[in-house]
Design a protein around this motif. Structure first.
Motif, PDB file in Angstrom:
ATOM      1  N   VAL A  84       0.834  -1.144  -0.048  1.00  0.00           N
ATOM      2  CA  VAL A  84       0.000   0.058   0.036  1.00  0.00           C
ATOM      3  C   VAL A  84       0.915   1.145   0.000  1.00  0.00           C
ATOM      4  O   VAL A  84       1.614   1.555   0.911  1.00  0.00           O
ATOM      5  N   LEU A  85       0.951   2.313  -0.996  1.00  0.00           N
ATOM      6  CA  LEU A  85       1.866   2.994  -1.125  1.00  0.00           C
ATOM      7  C   LEU A  85       0.991   4.412  -1.318  1.00  0.00           C
ATOM      8  O   LEU A  85       0.339   4.685  -2.044  1.00  0.00           O
ATOM      9  N   PRO A  86       1.261   5.145  -0.402  1.00  0.00           N
ATOM     10  CA  PRO A  86       0.789   6.880  -0.385  1.00  0.00           C
ATOM     11  C   PRO A  86       1.621   7.699  -1.464  1.00  0.00           C
ATOM     12  O   PRO A  86       2.892   7.702  -1.170  1.00  0.00           O
ATOM     13  N   LEU A 107       6.793   9.383  -3.027  1.00  0.00           N
ATOM     14  CA  LEU A 107       6.255   8.748  -1.872  1.00  0.00           C
ATOM     15  C   LEU A 107       5.971   9.900  -0.745  1.00  0.00           C
ATOM     16  O   LEU A 107       6.636  10.811  -0.498  1.00  0.00           O
ATOM     17  N   ALA A 108       4.843   9.708  -0.217  1.00  0.00           N
ATOM     18  CA  ALA A 108       4.215  10.675   0.771  1.00  0.00           C
ATOM     19  C   ALA A 108       5.013  10.097   2.136  1.00  0.00           C
ATOM     20  O   ALA A 108       5.522  11.553   2.639  1.00  0.00           O
ATOM     21  N   ASP A 109       4.912   9.438   2.575  1.00  0.00           N
ATOM     22  CA  ASP A 109       5.854   9.048   3.763  1.00  0.00           C
ATOM     23  C   ASP A 109       7.066   8.504   3.526  1.00  0.00           C
ATOM     24  O   ASP A 109       7.715   7.418   3.687  1.00  0.00           O
ATOM     25  N   LYS A 110       8.208   9.606   3.697  1.00  0.00           N
ATOM     26  CA  LYS A 110       9.505   9.329   3.597  1.00  0.00           C
ATOM     27  C   LYS A 110      10.227   9.028   4.807  1.00  0.00           C
ATOM     28  O   LYS A 110      11.276   8.309   4.705  1.00  0.00           O
ATOM     29  N   GLN A 111       9.608   9.270   6.044  1.00  0.00           N
ATOM     30  CA  GLN A 111      10.174   8.696   7.182  1.00  0.00           C
ATOM     31  C   GLN A 111       9.883   7.519   7.459  1.00  0.00           C
ATOM     32  O   GLN A 111      10.541   7.006   8.598  1.00  0.00           O
TER      33      GLN A 111
END
Length: 605
Positions: free
Chosen positions: A535-537, A549-553
């Protein structure tokens, strides 16, 4: 003569066993359903129990309190048997509706479980069916294998206001008309226009009772209708019924007063010789029936009082009306019990509807009506959409930014699915090709307006209309890739309209998975290959023309690999003027490999 009348009256009802303590009545298919009648010495009243563990399903537990009140009020075993027989099939049909709570079923309380259907018994012959806490359907049991269905959001006596917190189920009358037998409809519609006298008999097979002399008290969902009998118990026995009285404390007394012999015939005369007025059926359709709420004795509405009042109208459409009456669903529709069972029994989707799980036709219809109503609310909220028109079965809106006019309507034949029809605005006819319009329409039908009918998924679909024109074509390409997968491809693509539970914790699960903020679009995709699902944001920056990608952390290995893959893709596509949203997604579908597979798979470009 009296015994012949009893035989016809009690057809399908049998005494299976009885003792001094209890009496077991069998009824239903093969008389396999049972009800146990007992006398409680402590409470000095009868109790009726319907065992749950038995060969046949028994749905009378819904009427437990009402049956107790009925037998203690009338003390008539024969009439109780008729009530059990006539209510068994309708209750069994209603018990097929799913009642399990679901998350996300309500458009506001998305994190609170909401029952799919809730059944409330207002009396032993009036059941209220509530869908998702939004719609109320009132089912009346008339006897003789006939039930009536009406929209419970309308009052019985004044259909102008909407009662309680429920909304009218627009199109209900039209939907139910597909299940009405022609002969039954002609007969009972004539009764609707010319209500019968309170002294008219019920259909064959029903039981007759003396008409009440005083109006009953308003009842609550936990109270049963009480029909006061002017006659004494001796006269009640003279009507060919079984008289039940409490066992005497000393154990003495006559046979008629002993629970060991509850079926002792009455020596009194037949009803024809009784000086009392002719009895009426407990299943009569007259508005003054004991099971239906009535106004005070000082107010006497005429039979035409119901027809002169009209409820609220969604539009000028007449599809939800019946016989020219605007309140449509507020008028009771007669149905055979077999048709009620067909309405409540899960089945495969009808022809013309998208594939899906087996659901009851009534559930599909109410879910589609609820989705259409929710869509209207979302269209009114979003600034980039304009509502054009609304009627009982359709909704039309337009988007000037996208250059499209959309009409969402129920299927004209079975009304169990929603369908989308798009028309380009005159100034945008050259932008949209017929293939693009067909892809958007099909995506809505097979991916948005389907079971389990989540309003948040519909809201996610509505938000993509606010994207700029360049990004809209890329999002349509994502729809096309999901409906018709590319070959060759390493991953199967799915555009998530609701936040999946496995998604990174950016937005709470279950919320709309499309967000528009300033110059960015946040959306979620699912990549699936065998047992692996990612599941990729993703975020598309409209000013920089970059998809990343939204969540790089997030330190999960596959998300780190996706971030590096998109970074390399953006480095090689900086000079491209076209929108990179779809090319970036396409590159992930065709070339992305997990870190464990990096040694065996060729590196991405």
């Amino acid at each position: 003569m009296v015994f012949a009348e009893r035989e016809s009256l009690w057809q399908g009802v049998f005494i299976r066993s009885y003792t001094y303590r209890s009496l077991v009545v069998g009824f239903g298919a093969g008389t396999r359903a049972t009800a146990v009648l007992q006398w409680s010495a402590a409470a000095q009243r009868y109790t009726v129990a319907t065992p749950a563990h038995q060969p046949a399903a028994n749905a009378h537990h819904l009427l437990h309190h009402h049956l107790d009140q009925y037998i203690n009020t009338h003390k008539d075993l024969m009439s109780l048997g008729v009530v059990l027989r006539e209510t068994y099939a309708p209750l069994l049909a209603l018990s097929r509706l799913p009642t399990l709570p679901q998350l996300g079923l309500h458009h506001v309380r998305t994190q609170m479980p909401t029952p799919t259907f809730t059944l409330l018994a207002h009396s032993w012959r009036k059941i209220r069916v509530i869908y998702a806490g939004a719609y109320s359907i009132e089912v009346g049991i008339r006897g003789g294998g006939i039930v009536t269905i009406r929209d419970g959001s309308y009052s019985k006596f004044d259909r102008a206001p909407i009662v309680d917190e429920f909304a009218p189920a627009q199109g209900l009358k039209t939907f139910l008309s597909r299940y009405v037998d022609d002969s039954l409809s002609a007969r009972l519609v004539a009764e609707d226009d010319n209500p019968p006298s309170p002294m008219s008999p019920m259909p064959p097979g029903g039981l007759r009772f003396p008409a009440p002399l005083t109006p009953p008290q308003p009842h609550t969902p936990h109270s049963a209708p009480v029909t006061p009998h002017p006659a004494s118990p001796a006269h009640q026995m003279g009507g060919g019924s079984f008289n039940l009285t409490s066992p005497p404390g000393g154990g003495g007394g006559g046979v008629g007063a002993s629970p060991a012999s509850p079926m002792a015939p009455s020596p009194h005369a037949a009803p024809a010789a009784s000086p009392h007025p002719p009895p009426t059926s407990p299943f009569t359709a007259w508005p003054a029936s004991p099971s239906l709420p009535r106004p005070s004795p000082g107010h006497h509405p005429s039979p035409r009082h119901h027809i002169d009042h009209k409820g609220p109208q969604a539009s000028s459409s007449t599809s939800s009306r019946s016989g020219g009456r605007a309140w449509g669903g507020g008028a009771a529709t007669p149905l055979a019990v077999s048709k009620l069972e067909a309405l409540c029994t899960p089945c495969e989707p009808p022809p013309g509807a998208p594939p899906g799980p087996a659901l009851a036709p009534l559930q599909r219809f109410l879910a589609c009506v609820y989705m259409k109503r929710t869509l209207q609310r979302f269209v009114n909220v979003e600034e980039f959409l304009t509502l054009v028109s609304v009627d009982a079965t359709s909704l039309t809106f337009r988007s000037d930014a996208a250059g499209l006019c959309a009409r969402v309507a129920l299927h004209p034949q079975h009304m169990q699915s929603l369908h989308l029809h798009l028309t380009p605005l005159p100034e945008s006819k050259e932008i949209w090709s017929p293939d693009d319009l067909q892809i958007i329409e099909k995506f809505f039908e097979v991916r948005v307006a389907i079971a389990p009918y989540r309003p948040t998924a519909l809201q996610g679909w509505v938000r993509w209309w606010g994207a700029p024109a360049a990004a809209l074509t890329s999002l349509v390409a994502v729809m096309r890739a999901e409906l018709a997968p590319q070959v060759p491809a390493l991953w199967a693509l799915q555009w998530a309209l609701r936040i999946p539970p496995a998604a990174p914790p950016i937005v709470p699960a279950g919320q709309p998975a499309v967000l528009l903020a300033k110059n960015k679009i946040l959306f979620f995709i699912c990549l699936t290959r065998m047992d692996t699902q990612l599941v990729l944001p993703l975020v598309y920056d409209m000013q920089l023309n970059v998809t990343q990608l939204a969540d790089k952390q997030n330190a999960q290995p596959h998300l780190i690999a996706v971030s590096l893959h998109l970074k390399r893709f953006n480095e090689f596509n900086q000079s491209h003027s076209e929108c990179t949203l779809w090319p970036a997604v396409r590159d992930l579908v065709t070339n992305f490999t997990l870190p464990a597979e990096a040694g065996a798979a060729p590196p991405p470009p």
